[in-house]
Write an enzyme that holds these catalytic residues in place. Structure first.
Site, mmCIF file in Angstrom:
data_model
loop_
_atom_site.group_PDB
_atom_site.id
_atom_site.type_symbol
_atom_site.label_atom_id
_atom_site.label_comp_id
_atom_site.label_asym_id
_atom_site.label_seq_id
_atom_site.Cartn_x
_atom_site.Cartn_y
_atom_site.Cartn_z
ATOM 1 N N GLU A 1 9.237 7.862 -17.188
ATOM 2 C CA GLU A 1 7.867 8.324 -17.421
ATOM 3 C C GLU A 1 7.389 7.903 -18.809
ATOM 4 O O GLU A 1 6.230 7.536 -19.002
ATOM 5 C CB GLU A 1 7.784 9.848 -17.253
ATOM 6 C CG GLU A 1 7.966 10.267 -15.795
ATOM 7 C CD GLU A 1 8.193 11.764 -15.628
ATOM 8 O OE1 GLU A 1 7.876 12.535 -16.545
ATOM 9 O OE2 GLU A 1 8.711 12.154 -14.564
ATOM 10 N N LYS B 1 15.828 21.213 -11.640
ATOM 11 C CA LYS B 1 15.093 19.978 -11.886
ATOM 12 C C LYS B 1 15.895 18.914 -12.621
ATOM 13 O O LYS B 1 16.682 19.200 -13.502
ATOM 14 C CB LYS B 1 13.829 20.267 -12.728
ATOM 15 C CG LYS B 1 12.702 20.907 -11.948
ATOM 16 C CD LYS B 1 12.078 19.998 -10.917
ATOM 17 C CE LYS B 1 11.154 18.957 -11.488
ATOM 18 N NZ LYS B 1 9.909 19.463 -11.991
ATOM 19 N N HIS C 1 0.833 -1.219 0.000
ATOM 20 C CA HIS C 1 0.000 0.000 0.000
ATOM 21 C C HIS C 1 0.859 1.256 0.000
ATOM 22 O O HIS C 1 0.430 2.306 0.472
ATOM 23 C CB HIS C 1 -0.948 0.038 1.200
ATOM 24 C CG HIS C 1 -1.687 -1.239 1.443
ATOM 25 N ND1 HIS C 1 -2.938 -1.500 0.936
ATOM 26 C CD2 HIS C 1 -1.315 -2.360 2.113
ATOM 27 C CE1 HIS C 1 -3.320 -2.711 1.301
ATOM 28 N NE2 HIS C 1 -2.355 -3.267 2.020
#
Ligand code: ARG
Length: 441
Positions: free
Chosen positions: A274, A267, A140
């Site tokens: 992705e 960044k 979870h």
């Protein structure tokens, strides 16, 4: 309508297989006297010339070339004249297109297989080298129990092994010759389909012409197979995207597989992962789309089936890119073993407290409850579970003795899971050995 009907821009990719099928077919009809020796030779030489034109990029596609089959035959006729008109005797584009596609897949699937095996070997090698690294295991997405990083790596290794096994099954089903089915009813000339099959490298011969001309199970299966590989890699990518975030900090992607932001100078984005995650959606889209195309088709060939090749090529190209980039990401990834270790916390050993009591004879359900009381006590005392004193433990159960204070050892905790399949060192080493042996075969 001509433009709408044409598939040449897509199926020209199978020019080689189309010529290969035709060369084998002309030999088959020659054997039963439908073309003479000279005609057969002239057709074969002509087909080779057509192949050279494709190879050199000089094949001139005409507006009237609906698909690769009509294009190759049109050009053959221009090159050798009359004999070309005999090539298609007893054959239809219906059995021809299916043969071309199966031939194409027969060559393409081993390429994917070999890339997947390379990818799997990176998992195995890393698992070997980094076997002593511990990290939190999650259910979870909540910290659950400590595990070995290698155990996490190998969890994907086993998925890839199943993918490779499924690929073998698919390859055997692709390897069935459908040529000789004609348009739908079969071939009226006594050609030897068994010899034709072995000439083209097929293991089997299709048993029913009606089925054969419209059987695209092998395409659907391929699309599903690729979607499942994509799903595995998407989950893997998702794990690594999380692990590479500052919040986790477990891994750092190589610069070659990340990008910066055009706006925020600090960044470093996991674009490679992705895209791998994103492209799994694209592949499953092709799979579900093609099944929708298939499901309403009445018996035998219908033009709807022409949609099959775009899905097949797109998914092949997509998956090949995905696996290659995934291999690059995994082989250049850096891990931060210290951060992983810091993410382990004593409450992750709450189960170990229960197992401690079980080993002293307490039934598990009861032990689970008592361990829960220890957790509650630590919460009440606003301290860590590992700060509880023997007196604290004894206040919960008099089964606890001095040795309970020795359970805060993550290595020891992990190594109790040494039954095969678990995260203990011995078990992980057996996994490595088994996967490696399987891969070497
Ligand atoms: N271009 C067609 C396809 O890809 C070839 C088969 C055409 N057959 C026909 N009867 N129109 O499916």
């Amino acid at each position: 309508m001509e433009k709408f009907n044409a598939s040449i821009q897509c199926d020209k990719r199978m020019w080689r297989e189309d010529l290969q099928g035709s060369k084998a077919y002309v030999k088959a009809i020659h054997k039963v006297g439908l073309v003479t020796e000279e005609e057969c030779q002239s057709i074969i030489t002509g087909l080779d010339k057509v192949g050279e034109e494709w190879e050199c990029g000089v094949f001139d596609i005409k507006d009237s070339d609906e698909d690769i089959h009509t294009a190759n035959e049109r050009r053959l006729k221009e090159l050798i004249g009359g004999a070309a008109s005999k090539l298609h005797t007893g054959r239809s584009r219906n059995d021809q297109v299916s043969t071309d596609m199966r031939l194409w897949m027969k060559n393409a699937l081993p390429v994917l297989g070999s890339e997947l095996r390379k990818f799997l070997s990176v998992f195995i090698n890393r698992a070997k080298q980094e076997i002593d690294v511990l990290m939190p295991g999650y259910t979870h997405l909540q910290r659950a129990q400590p595990i070995r990083w290698s155990h996490w790596l190998l969890s994907y290794g086993w998925m890839l092994k199943r993918d490779l096994e499924r690929l073998q099954g698919l390859q055997s089903r692709v390897s069935s010759l459908t040529l000789g089915s004609g348009a739908l009813a079969g071939n009226p000339f006594p050609i030897d389909r068994k010899t034709l099959a072995s000439d083209l490298g097929f293991m089997d011969v299709s048993g029913n012409s009606l089925d054969a001309v419209s059987d695209r199970d092998f395409v659907a299966e391929f699309l599903f197979w690729a979607s499942l590989v994509g799903t595995h890699l998407s989950r893997w990518a998702e794990d690594l995207i999380l692990y590479s975030s500052k919040e986790f900090g477990f891994v750092t992607l190589a610069d070659a597989y990340s990008t910066g932001s055009s706006l925020m100078p600090q960044k470093k984005n996991a674009d490679s992962l992705e895209l791998i995650r994103g492209k799994s959606g694209r592949m499953f889209g092709q799979c579900s789309g093609f099944l929708m195309t298939l499901k309403g088709i009445p018996s035998t060939y219908n033009k709807d089936l022409q949609e099959d090749k775009e899905s097949m090529f797109d998914v092949y190209d997509t998956l090949l890119g995905v696996v290659k980039v995934a291999t690059g990401v995994l082989s250049t990834l850096k891990i931060d073993a210290e951060r992983m270790r810091q993410a382990l916390s004593p409450e992750m050993l709450a189960t170990d407290i229960a197992y401690y009591l079980v080993r002293k004879g307490t039934p598990f359900r009861e032990a689970h409850g008592l361990s829960g009381m220890c957790v509650a006590l630590a919460e009440k005392n606003q301290c860590s579970l590992s700060d509880l004193t023997l007196k604290d433990f004894k206040s919960v159960s008099d089964q606890f003795t001095e040795d309970i204070l020795c359970i805060w050892d993550y290595e020891k905790s992990v190594d109790q899971y040494n039954v095969y399949g678990g995260t203990g060192k011995g078990s992980v080493m057996s996994q490595i050995e088994n996967l490696q042996t399987w891969l070497n075969q």
